[in-house]
Design a protein around this motif. Structure first.
Motif, PDB file in Angstrom:
ATOM      1  N   ASP A 187      28.723 -16.437 -24.952  1.00  0.00           N
ATOM      2  CA  ASP A 187      28.050 -17.723 -25.154  1.00  0.00           C
ATOM      3  C   ASP A 187      26.816 -17.924 -24.274  1.00  0.00           C
ATOM      4  O   ASP A 187      26.095 -18.910 -24.449  1.00  0.00           O
ATOM      5  CB  ASP A 187      29.025 -18.870 -24.846  1.00  0.00           C
ATOM      6  N   PHE A 188      26.588 -17.021 -23.333  1.00  0.00           N
ATOM      7  CA  PHE A 188      25.544 -17.220 -22.319  1.00  0.00           C
ATOM      8  C   PHE A 188      25.082 -15.845 -21.860  1.00  0.00           C
ATOM      9  O   PHE A 188      25.910 -14.968 -21.568  1.00  0.00           O
ATOM     10  CB  PHE A 188      26.153 -18.006 -21.151  1.00  0.00           C
ATOM     11  N   ILE A 189      23.769 -15.644 -21.802  1.00  0.00           N
ATOM     12  CA  ILE A 189      23.214 -14.381 -21.311  1.00  0.00           C
ATOM     13  C   ILE A 189      22.317 -14.682 -20.122  1.00  0.00           C
ATOM     14  O   ILE A 189      21.368 -15.471 -20.225  1.00  0.00           O
ATOM     15  CB  ILE A 189      22.406 -13.653 -22.404  1.00  0.00           C
ATOM     16  N   LYS A 190      22.615 -14.059 -18.990  1.00  0.00           N
ATOM     17  CA  LYS A 190      21.737 -14.128 -17.818  1.00  0.00           C
ATOM     18  C   LYS A 190      20.921 -12.843 -17.782  1.00  0.00           C
ATOM     19  O   LYS A 190      21.473 -11.760 -17.627  1.00  0.00           O
ATOM     20  CB  LYS A 190      22.547 -14.277 -16.532  1.00  0.00           C
ATOM     21  N   LEU A 191      19.613 -12.976 -17.939  1.00  0.00           N
ATOM     22  CA  LEU A 191      18.702 -11.840 -18.001  1.00  0.00           C
ATOM     23  C   LEU A 191      17.931 -11.768 -16.691  1.00  0.00           C
ATOM     24  O   LEU A 191      17.082 -12.607 -16.412  1.00  0.00           O
ATOM     25  CB  LEU A 191      17.752 -12.003 -19.200  1.00  0.00           C
ATOM     26  N   ASP A 192      18.233 -10.754 -15.897  1.00  0.00           N
ATOM     27  CA  ASP A 192      17.709 -10.651 -14.534  1.00  0.00           C
ATOM     28  C   ASP A 192      16.565  -9.638 -14.456  1.00  0.00           C
ATOM     29  O   ASP A 192      16.286  -8.911 -15.414  1.00  0.00           O
ATOM     30  CB  ASP A 192      18.839 -10.224 -13.606  1.00  0.00           C
ATOM     31  N   PHE A 193      15.875  -9.606 -13.304  1.00  0.00           N
ATOM     32  CA  PHE A 193      14.813  -8.643 -12.999  1.00  0.00           C
ATOM     33  C   PHE A 193      13.616  -8.757 -13.948  1.00  0.00           C
ATOM     34  O   PHE A 193      12.960  -7.768 -14.262  1.00  0.00           O
ATOM     35  CB  PHE A 193      15.360  -7.209 -13.029  1.00  0.00           C
ATOM     36  N   ILE A 194      13.325  -9.982 -14.398  1.00  0.00           N
ATOM     37  CA  ILE A 194      12.178 -10.173 -15.285  1.00  0.00           C
ATOM     38  C   ILE A 194      10.898 -10.286 -14.456  1.00  0.00           C
ATOM     39  O   ILE A 194      10.858 -10.939 -13.416  1.00  0.00           O
ATOM     40  CB  ILE A 194      12.377 -11.429 -16.155  1.00  0.00           C
ATOM     41  N   THR A 195       9.854  -9.649 -14.947  1.00  0.00           N
ATOM     42  CA  THR A 195       8.533  -9.719 -14.320  1.00  0.00           C
ATOM     43  C   THR A 195       7.518 -10.263 -15.328  1.00  0.00           C
ATOM     44  O   THR A 195       7.734 -10.159 -16.535  1.00  0.00           O
ATOM     45  CB  THR A 195       8.079  -8.326 -13.844  1.00  0.00           C
ATOM     46  N   PRO A 196       6.418 -10.843 -14.793  1.00  0.00           N
ATOM     47  CA  PRO A 196       6.083 -10.982 -13.381  1.00  0.00           C
ATOM     48  C   PRO A 196       6.888 -12.080 -12.708  1.00  0.00           C
ATOM     49  O   PRO A 196       7.208 -13.086 -13.328  1.00  0.00           O
ATOM     50  CB  PRO A 196       4.593 -11.315 -13.399  1.00  0.00           C
ATOM     51  N   GLY A 197       7.220 -11.814 -11.458  1.00  0.00           N
ATOM     52  CA  GLY A 197       7.945 -12.774 -10.657  1.00  0.00           C
ATOM     53  C   GLY A 197       9.044 -12.135  -9.848  1.00  0.00           C
ATOM     54  O   GLY A 197       9.095 -12.307  -8.633  1.00  0.00           O
ATOM     55  N   SER A 198       9.957 -11.398 -10.483  1.00  0.00           N
ATOM     56  CA  SER A 198      11.071 -10.825  -9.742  1.00  0.00           C
ATOM     57  C   SER A 198      10.571  -9.858  -8.679  1.00  0.00           C
ATOM     58  O   SER A 198       9.704  -9.022  -8.959  1.00  0.00           O
ATOM     59  CB  SER A 198      12.016 -10.082 -10.690  1.00  0.00           C
ATOM     60  N   PRO A 199      11.121  -9.940  -7.456  1.00  0.00           N
ATOM     61  CA  PRO A 199      10.735  -8.984  -6.413  1.00  0.00           C
ATOM     62  C   PRO A 199      11.266  -7.599  -6.740  1.00  0.00           C
ATOM     63  O   PRO A 199      12.229  -7.437  -7.495  1.00  0.00           O
ATOM     64  CB  PRO A 199      11.389  -9.560  -5.159  1.00  0.00           C
ATOM     65  N   ALA A 200      10.620  -6.581  -6.187  1.00  0.00           N
ATOM     66  CA  ALA A 200      10.981  -5.197  -6.504  1.00  0.00           C
ATOM     67  C   ALA A 200      12.418  -4.885  -6.128  1.00  0.00           C
ATOM     68  O   ALA A 200      13.120  -4.168  -6.839  1.00  0.00           O
ATOM     69  CB  ALA A 200      10.033  -4.235  -5.793  1.00  0.00           C
ATOM     70  N   ASN A 201      12.887  -5.401  -4.993  1.00  0.00           N
ATOM     71  CA  ASN A 201      14.276  -5.239  -4.574  1.00  0.00           C
ATOM     72  C   ASN A 201      14.712  -3.777  -4.572  1.00  0.00           C
ATOM     73  O   ASN A 201      15.842  -3.446  -4.933  1.00  0.00           O
ATOM     74  CB  ASN A 201      15.198  -6.067  -5.471  1.00  0.00           C
ATOM     75  N   GLY A 202      13.790  -2.889  -4.188  1.00  0.00           N
ATOM     76  CA  GLY A 202      14.130  -1.478  -4.064  1.00  0.00           C
ATOM     77  C   GLY A 202      14.123  -0.695  -5.355  1.00  0.00           C
ATOM     78  O   GLY A 202      14.486   0.488  -5.362  1.00  0.00           O
ATOM     79  N   VAL A 203      13.727  -1.330  -6.465  1.00  0.00           N
ATOM     80  CA  VAL A 203      13.666  -0.598  -7.733  1.00  0.00           C
ATOM     81  C   VAL A 203      12.209  -0.429  -8.157  1.00  0.00           C
ATOM     82  O   VAL A 203      11.294  -0.566  -7.355  1.00  0.00           O
ATOM     83  CB  VAL A 203      14.509  -1.299  -8.818  1.00  0.00           C
ATOM     84  N   ASN A 204      11.971  -0.136  -9.418  1.00  0.00           N
ATOM     85  CA  ASN A 204      10.617   0.216  -9.866  1.00  0.00           C
ATOM     86  C   ASN A 204      10.275  -0.580 -11.122  1.00  0.00           C
ATOM     87  O   ASN A 204      10.034  -0.023 -12.192  1.00  0.00           O
ATOM     88  CB  ASN A 204      10.557   1.728 -10.155  1.00  0.00           C
TER      89      ASN A 204
END
Length: 466
Positions: free
Chosen positions: A192-209
């Motif tokens: 019933d609900f989708i949380k979509l994370d790591f969207i750019t522009p905005g999300s910090p790199a947080n050690g990924v690419n």
């Protein structure tokens, strides 16, 4: 650290007038129906805080049994359910992390979850299920064919975003087909609900690419939800770009958006610290003043991150006064009320903060009229220790006013550093951009303060500051 003191008040009168006061003219901010058809922000529970701070909740395991031990509290606590806390949302770790099924679709980790049975259990209790996703298809699945097509995933998805996933070329029609296949499977499970994370522009790199622009992912998930035949919310994060170009994308495709980074104390024995929460409050101030410069009628809700107000100070990491202040600001913003606390250990204050009928009435009001800053003495929107906010007024003249007394400015704004005596914060109707006589009700104290024709005040004993 200063304990905050405040009043959150609903003021109503038969008539009101917007003034050109000392500050800018008040333009009432509204939120209308979101892209996926919702007219309020979600209320419920999310697993991330406990997952990221395991020492706060000894004995919890992130699996079906552990999640149900939390979410069954929502179903069995009448006050929570009546207040609308119905979403049970899984964060990262519920799905297989390195590959999908034969069509590259996201699949649940069957060693810890049976998502269809979890959804059925929750639905039988009147609750709803949320899941967490990140952009891209799995690199390991690039040779697989997208369901209903003859297109290999690797022909429309390439590179490595650091999350074991490739980056989609959103100009390719088959990319939408992949998203449709994923969301259709979610729908068949009962999501019933989708949380979509790591969207750019905005999300910090947080050690990924992360790629610089994955806004196409938000559009693709929205379109997939629209064709799925099932009502689903779409919440996007982290702290997202607020420029008009991207805000237009967010609010025409998602139902809520993160206005700050995570606020929890990762790995610590308490959930949050006050200074980080105050950062989140100021990020909301920046968000609402920025986006309402484009349009004062919005179609998306702010997500200020999870609420950590349910447990005692020794677990929450903030004092009881600060817990109430947090709830006050989340309520005023019309923000997501997704609890990150340990629901199995709610104390009396926590339960009251989350379910107080007067406070929930405020949430219902700010779902349509979110607060905006109008500071004492100027009506301006700058950050300062003595703050005021207004939500509304609506057509009947009802409004919500929050005054926040954060104590001395410690030498940066002329409020001094003395911790003795009383400090008063006063905000006039002129500051707030309104005029008239208002019957004022203090929401937390559940006390009528009578008719006021000029403004509001709150007094704080500085000797009790921490």
């Amino acid at each position: 650290m200063m304990i905050s003191r405040y009043s959150i008040l609903a003021a109503a009168t038969g008539a009101w007038v917007i003034l050109a006061a000392a500050g800018p003219v008040l333009e009432v901010v509204q939120i209308e129906t979101t892209p996926n058809g919702f007219t309020s922000s979600p209320r419920g529970w999310n697993s991330f805080g406990i997952q990221a701070n395991p020492n706060t909740t000894p004995g919890f395991s992130f699996n079906q049994t552990g999640v149900l031990s939390q979410c069954d509290v929502l179903a069995k606590t009448t006050a929570l359910k009546d207040a609308g806390y119905i979403y049970c949302s899984l964060d990262s770790g519920w799905s297989v992390g390195g590959n999908g099924d034969e069509f590259g679709r996201i699949i649940y980790d069957s060693s810890i979850f049976d998502i269809p049975s979890l959804a059925s259990h929750l639905h039988a209790e009147g609750l709803l299920l949320g899941v967490y996703v990140v952009p891209g298809a799995f690199i390991a699945d690039e040779a697989k064919t997208i369901l209903g097509t003859n297109v290999a995933i690797g022909s429309v998805c390439s590179g490595d975003n650091g999350l074991a996933r490739c980056n989609f070329d959103y100009s390719q029609p088959a990319v939408q087909e992949w998203h449709n296949s994923v969301v259709n499977q979610f729908a068949s499970w009962g999501v019933d609900f989708i949380k979509l994370d790591f969207i750019t522009p905005g999300s910090p790199a947080n050690g990924v690419n992360l790629p610089p622009d994955s806004s196409g992912e938000v559009i693709a998930y929205h379109q997939a939800i629209a064709q799925s035949g099932r009502d689903m919310r779409l919440d996007i994060s982290w702290k997202l770009d607020r420029s008009q170009k991207y805000f237009d994308i967010w609010e025409t495709n998602a139902d809520s958006m993160r206005t700050d980074q995570d606020i929890n104390n990762g790995g610590a024995s308490t959930f949050v610290s006050w200074e980080v929460v105050q950062r989140a409050i100021d990020n909301y101030r920046q968000y609402i003043t920025t986006v309402t410069a484009y349009n004062t009628t919005l179609t998306i809700y702010p997500d200020m991150d999870n609420l950590f107000v349910g447990n005692p100070a020794s677990v929450s990491g903030v004092t009881d006064d600060e817990r109430q202040t947090i709830m006050t600001h989340w309520l005023g913003a019309g923000a997501n009320l997704i609890v990150g606390s340990d629901l199995t250990s709610l104390d009396g204050l926590g339960l009251n903060l989350l379910t107080n009928p007067n406070a929930i009435a405020i949430a219902d009001f700010t779902a349509h009229y979110p607060m905006q800053p109008r500071n004492p003495g100027s009506g301006l929107a700058n950050s300062q220790q003595l703050q005021a906010w207004i939500a509304g007024p609506d057509a009947s003249g009802a409004a919500v006013v929050i005054i926040a007394n954060y104590g001395p400015d410690e030498g940066q704004g002329g409020f001094g550093t003395s911790l003795s005596g009383m400090q008063t914060i006063s905000v006039s109707w002129d500051d707030l951009g309104i005029n008239g006589t208002f019957d004022v009700h203090d929401v937390w104290a559940d006390k009528d303060l009578g008719a006021e024709s000029s403004g509001l005040s709150d007094v704080r004993d500085l000797s009790k500051a921490e």
